[in-house]
Design an enzyme around this catalytic site. Sequence first.
Site, PDB file in Angstrom:
ATOM      1  N   LYS A  66       4.745   5.935 -10.104  1.00 54.23           N
ATOM      2  CA  LYS A  66       4.809   5.907  -8.635  1.00 54.23           C
ATOM      3  C   LYS A  66       6.217   5.645  -8.097  1.00 54.23           C
ATOM      4  O   LYS A  66       6.598   6.177  -7.062  1.00 54.23           O
ATOM      5  CB  LYS A  66       3.847   4.849  -8.078  1.00 54.23           C
ATOM      6  N   ASP A 103      -2.414   4.278  -0.964  1.00 54.24           N
ATOM      7  CA  ASP A 103      -3.139   3.143  -1.550  1.00 54.24           C
ATOM      8  C   ASP A 103      -3.550   2.118  -0.495  1.00 54.24           C
ATOM      9  O   ASP A 103      -4.674   1.612  -0.505  1.00 54.24           O
ATOM     10  CB  ASP A 103      -2.272   2.450  -2.616  1.00 54.24           C
TER      11      ASP A 103
END
Length: 275
Positions: A66, A103
């Site tokens: 990420k 997220d």
Amino acid sequence: MLDRYAVMGFPISHSLSPVIHQQFAEQTGQKISYEAIEVRPESFDQAVEEFFHAGGQGINCTVPLKELAFKKADQLTERAKFSGAVNTLKRMEDGSLLGDNTDGIGLMTDLCKNLGLSLAGKRILVLGAGGATRGILGPLLEARPECLFLANRTIEKAQKLKAVFAPLGALDVSTYEDLLGNKFDLIINATSASLSGDVPPLPNGILAKQAVCYDLAYSKKPTAFTVWGKEKGAVLSVGGLGMLIEQAAQAFYIWRSVRPDTKPVVNKINTAGRH
Ligand code: ATR
């Protein structure tokens, strides 16, 4: 030809993302393919370039990619900038790559919509100060809790996050032992301790009445932290499957401009009970 999407990570074989996105595609009539590709950090840049060069439209990135995806993106959304991490890359019309992080919104949708919690005025504790925590602090602060505590083994990492997020609101930084005497309505485990079956060393008595425990990690069996929460008397103690499916739905929306219904997907994946 089908529009092509993928999730990249290492390891990736247990990822539920292909199943989730295929179900979204069936449900909404979108003609896409979605595959899992194992990519090590050192070959990430090349793998991304090849994927988009071959006509790919979007990539989800998971652990440990990420932060690399954050660096690879040509443009970043505001929430991706704050998280320092990107889980969704989208190929724009001019060929540039947009990086977003879904997220935080995935967690908030699961907490507030699916589980029916209201966070305003509540006392919230987040455990851990790594990448997973960075992705969720922004929307948690925006929900206007009474307080948001951040506890970590390495206190300096929590203090760094306090400084990064200061423009969005105040964080109370603490070691685990100094939490003693405080009570929380919601405890979110964003450490990677669950992966090795551990629970951070939390003092007794920190759950308020009707407290909820939420583990960002998920697995077929209850995680060590969700077990801890139940033992300590939480009214609800669940893992992050709902967040996983909601962050996927947000990514699907960014790519396809269509919002899938997550409920049937949660039910289908989780016929054996939600952990
Ligand atoms: P991620 O991207 O998943 O957040 P990370 O950036 O490596 O991963 O961060 C892992 C977090 O879990 C850290 O906050 C780490 O604490 P330290 O910063 O003190 O290392 C925390 N962590 C991992 N294992 C833990 C354990 N057994 N007990 C408590 N905290 C743990």
